[in-house]
Design an enzyme around this catalytic site. Structure first.
Site, PDB file in Angstrom:
ATOM      1  N   ASP A   1      33.816  34.930   6.751  1.00  0.00           N
ATOM      2  CA  ASP A   1      34.463  35.523   5.492  1.00  0.00           C
ATOM      3  C   ASP A   1      35.890  35.087   5.506  1.00  0.00           C
ATOM      4  O   ASP A   1      36.213  34.311   5.956  1.00  0.00           O
ATOM      5  CB  ASP A   1      35.079  37.081   5.938  1.00  0.00           C
TER       6      ASP A   1
ATOM      7  N   ASN B   1      41.588  34.169  -6.640  1.00  0.00           N
ATOM      8  CA  ASN B   1      41.281  35.235  -7.758  1.00  0.00           C
ATOM      9  C   ASN B   1      42.660  35.021  -8.562  1.00  0.00           C
ATOM     10  O   ASN B   1      42.106  35.652  -9.854  1.00  0.00           O
ATOM     11  CB  ASN B   1      40.575  36.917  -7.977  1.00  0.00           C
TER      12      ASN B   1
ATOM     13  N   HIS C   1      39.283  35.051 -12.239  1.00  0.00           N
ATOM     14  CA  HIS C   1      37.404  35.334 -11.236  1.00  0.00           C
ATOM     15  C   HIS C   1      37.063  34.236 -11.484  1.00  0.00           C
ATOM     16  O   HIS C   1      36.231  33.698 -10.701  1.00  0.00           O
ATOM     17  CB  HIS C   1      36.875  36.588 -11.859  1.00  0.00           C
TER      18      HIS C   1
ATOM     19  N   ASP D   1      34.884  32.487  -8.343  1.00  0.00           N
ATOM     20  CA  ASP D   1      33.725  32.325  -8.534  1.00  0.00           C
ATOM     21  C   ASP D   1      32.564  30.663  -7.844  1.00  0.00           C
ATOM     22  O   ASP D   1      31.734  31.061  -6.676  1.00  0.00           O
ATOM     23  CB  ASP D   1      32.498  32.590  -9.891  1.00  0.00           C
TER      24      ASP D   1
ATOM     25  N   GLU E   1      33.046  37.757  -0.836  1.00  0.00           N
ATOM     26  CA  GLU E   1      33.099  37.125  -0.592  1.00  0.00           C
ATOM     27  C   GLU E   1      32.782  37.189   1.450  1.00  0.00           C
ATOM     28  O   GLU E   1      33.429  36.634   1.714  1.00  0.00           O
ATOM     29  CB  GLU E   1      34.639  36.290  -0.219  1.00  0.00           C
TER      30      GLU E   1
HETATM   31  N1  LIG Z   1      34.995  35.617  -8.337  1.00  0.00           N
HETATM   32  C1  LIG Z   1      34.841  36.866  -7.296  1.00  0.00           C
HETATM   33  N2  LIG Z   1      35.682  37.693  -6.719  1.00  0.00           N
HETATM   34  C2  LIG Z   1      34.870  38.280  -5.847  1.00  0.00           C
HETATM   35  C3  LIG Z   1      33.311  38.509  -5.547  1.00  0.00           C
HETATM   36  N3  LIG Z   1      33.045  39.330  -4.970  1.00  0.00           N
HETATM   37  C4  LIG Z   1      33.720  39.937  -4.386  1.00  0.00           C
HETATM   38  N4  LIG Z   1      34.886  39.647  -4.914  1.00  0.00           N
HETATM   39  C5  LIG Z   1      37.209  39.085  -4.581  1.00  0.00           C
HETATM   40  O1  LIG Z   1      37.204  39.459  -3.079  1.00  0.00           O
HETATM   41  C6  LIG Z   1      38.303  39.495  -3.212  1.00  0.00           C
HETATM   42  C7  LIG Z   1      38.293  40.522  -0.923  1.00  0.00           C
HETATM   43  O2  LIG Z   1      39.428  40.634  -0.799  1.00  0.00           O
HETATM   44  P1  LIG Z   1      39.996  41.262   0.361  1.00  0.00           P
HETATM   45  O3  LIG Z   1      38.790  41.581   0.437  1.00  0.00           O
HETATM   46  O4  LIG Z   1      41.602  41.288  -0.248  1.00  0.00           O
HETATM   47  O5  LIG Z   1      40.189  39.723   1.378  1.00  0.00           O
HETATM   48  P2  LIG Z   1      41.010  38.739   1.192  1.00  0.00           P
HETATM   49  O6  LIG Z   1      42.305  38.652  -0.114  1.00  0.00           O
HETATM   50  O7  LIG Z   1      39.342  37.369   0.994  1.00  0.00           O
HETATM   51  O8  LIG Z   1      41.750  38.642   2.430  1.00  0.00           O
HETATM   52  P3  LIG Z   1      41.506  38.545   3.640  1.00  0.00           P
HETATM   53  O9  LIG Z   1      40.029  38.969   4.114  1.00  0.00           O
HETATM   54  O10 LIG Z   1      42.155  39.971   5.009  1.00  0.00           O
HETATM   55  O11 LIG Z   1      41.374  37.259   4.305  1.00  0.00           O
HETATM   56  C8  LIG Z   1      38.670  40.814  -3.770  1.00  0.00           C
HETATM   57  O12 LIG Z   1      39.527  40.310  -4.419  1.00  0.00           O
HETATM   58  C9  LIG Z   1      37.322  41.120  -4.208  1.00  0.00           C
HETATM   59  O13 LIG Z   1      37.795  41.286  -6.001  1.00  0.00           O
HETATM   60  C10 LIG Z   1      32.585  37.917  -6.639  1.00  0.00           C
HETATM   61  O14 LIG Z   1      31.514  37.713  -6.386  1.00  0.00           O
HETATM   62  N5  LIG Z   1      33.309  37.276  -7.182  1.00  0.00           N
END
Ligand SMILES: Nc1nc2c(ncn2[C@@H]2O[C@H](COP(=O)(O)OP(=O)(O)OP(=O)(O)O)[C@@H](O)[C@H]2O)c(=O)[nH]1
Length: 304
Positions: free
Chosen positions: A173, A181, A186, A190, A216
Site C-alpha cells: 500500500d 492527490n 488526481h 494516477d 493504491e
Molecule cells: N489518483 C488516484 N487516487 C486514488 C485512486 N484510487 C484511490 N485513490 C486515492 O488514494 C487515497 C488513499 O488514501 P488513504 O486510504 O487515506 O491512505 P493514504 O493517504 O495512502 O495513507 P496511508 O495508507 O495510511 O499511508 C484516497 O485519497 C483515494 O482517493 C486512483 O485510482 N487514482
C-alpha cells in the site's frame, strides 16, 4: 427417357465405365459446369475433369466401397474445368453392371458459406480472447484486477495443495497517497500508480501473480518463495521504489504486509480470504509502526 429429357435435370449427370474410366454420357448441366463440349467430354477419361487428389481418393477409398455396396453418397470432390478452374461438387454414385452413374451438385456456395462461417468463428474467437483479457485487467495499470487475481490465486492454491511449494502473499500500500492527490491532483496520483505498477511487474516472475487489489493497494503472490525469500524480496522492492522518480510528484514509500502459506494438510481447503486477511493485518501493523516497512504475519504468529 431421351437425352433431351435428361438435360432437363437441374444437376450434373455423368455415366462412366468403372474399369476404364471412360465417360459414356454427360448431361447439359455437367457440360456447362466444366465448360466443355459434349465431344470433348464423352469418350474421354474421368481423370480429365476430376482433380488429382479427388481421383486418388476415389481410387483408394470410393471404388472399393462402391464395388462392395453398389453406391457411395455425399462424395466431396473437385472438378477441373476447361479453364483449369477447380470447383467443389458433392456427388452420389451408383454402380450398375460395369457403369458408374454419377449425380453431382455444385458445392461452390456451400463451401463459400462454410469458409465465411469459419472466418466469422475465427474472428469471434479472437474478439472473445481480447475481451476476456480486457475483462481481467485493470485499465489504469494493466495489472490483473481483483477478480481475475482471485481466480488465478485459487488455481495456484489448487496446484500447491497437490504438490506443496512455498508461497508468499504480499499486500502493498502506498504511504500517504492521499497527500499526493491533494497536493498535485488526481492525474499525478494516477501517474504514480501507473509507474509503481510497472516497477512491481518488472520485479516479478511469470509464475507470480501481480494485481491491483484496490485504489493504491497491490497484491503480489510469490510462487516458490519461502519467508526468507519474501524478506529479501521486500527489501529489494523498498529499494526499487525508493529509487523511483516522478515528473510531478515527490518520492513515495510503501508499506507491505506479508503472510506465508502454511504447509498444507493433504485435504486442507486453502482460503484465499484467510491469507489476504493475514497479509492485511500485517500491512495494518506496518502502517501503525511508522510505514515504509514490511511486517510479516508469521512474526506475530510466532509470538502467540
Ligand atoms: N489518483 C488516484 N487516487 C486514488 C485512486 N484510487 C484511490 N485513490 C486515492 O488514494 C487515497 C488513499 O488514501 P488513504 O486510504 O487515506 O491512505 P493514504 O493517504 O495512502 O495513507 P496511508 O495508507 O495510511 O499511508 C484516497 O485519497 C483515494 O482517493 C486512483 O485510482 N487514482
Amino acid at each position: 427417357m431421351n437425352e433431351a429429357q435428361l438435360d432437363l435435370f437441374p444437376s450434373l449427370l455423368l455415366v462412366s465405365n468403372l474399369r476404364s474410366g471412360r465417360i459414356d454420357y454427360c448431361n447439359k448441366d455437367a457440360l456447362e459446369f466444366v465448360g466443355s463440349s459434349r465431344e470433348d467430354v464423352v469418350g474421354n477419361n474421368v481423370s480429365n475433369i476430376i482433380s488429382r487428389a479427388s481421383l486418388i481418393f476415389f481410387e483408394s477409398y470410393v471404388r472399393p466401397s462402391v464395388l462392395a455396396t453398389g453406391r457411395f453418397s455425399e462424395l466431396q470432390m473437385t472438378l477441373v474445368t476447361a479453364q483449369q478452374e477447380r470447383l467443389p461438387v458433392l456427388s452420389n454414385v451408383a454402380l450398375h453392371g460395369e457403369q458408374l452413374y454419377w449425380s453431382m451438385h455444385s458445392a461452390k456456395s456451400r463451401d463459400k458459406l462454410y469458409q465465411e462461417l469459419i472466418e466469422v468463428r475465427d474472428s469471434l474467437e479472437l474478439k472473445t480472447d481480447e475481451l476476456t483479457l480486457l475483462s481481467r485487467l485493470d485499465p489504469l495499470t494493466n495489472l490483473l484486477n481483483r477478480r481475475a487475481a482471485s481466480a488465478d490465486i485459487r488455481k495456484l492454491l489448487d496446484q500447491v495443495n497437490r504438490k506443496f511449494v512455498p508461497v508468499s502473499f504480499l499486500l502493498i500500500d502506498i504511504d500517504f497517497f492521499k497527500n499526493i492527490n491533494d497536493k498535485h491532483g488526481h492525474d499525478v496520483g494516477d501517474e504514480v500508480i501507473g509507474l509503481l505498477s510497472k516497477t512491481l511487474k518488472a520485479a516479478t516472475r511469470k509464475t507470480d501473480v501481480v494485481a491491483r487489489w484496490g485504489g493504491e493497494e497491490f497484491l503480489i503472490v510469490l510462487y516458490n518463495s519461502t519467508q526468507d525469500d519474501a524478506r529479501l524480496y521486500c527489501k529489494y522492492l523498498h529499494e526499487r521504489i525508493a529509487e523511483m522518480r516522478y515528473s510531478r510528484a515527490d518520492r513515495i514509500t510503501v508499506s507491505i504486509g506479508v503472510t506465508q502459506l502454511p504447509v498444507p494438510q493433504r485435504d486442507t481447503v486453502l482460503q484465499v480470504e484467510t491469507l489476504i486477511k493475514e497479509a492485511d493485518d500485517a500491512l495494518y501493523r506496518a502502517k501503525d509502526e511508522g510505514r515504509n516497512r514490511t511486517v510479516f504475519h508469521t512474526d506475530k504468529r510466532a509470538k502467540i
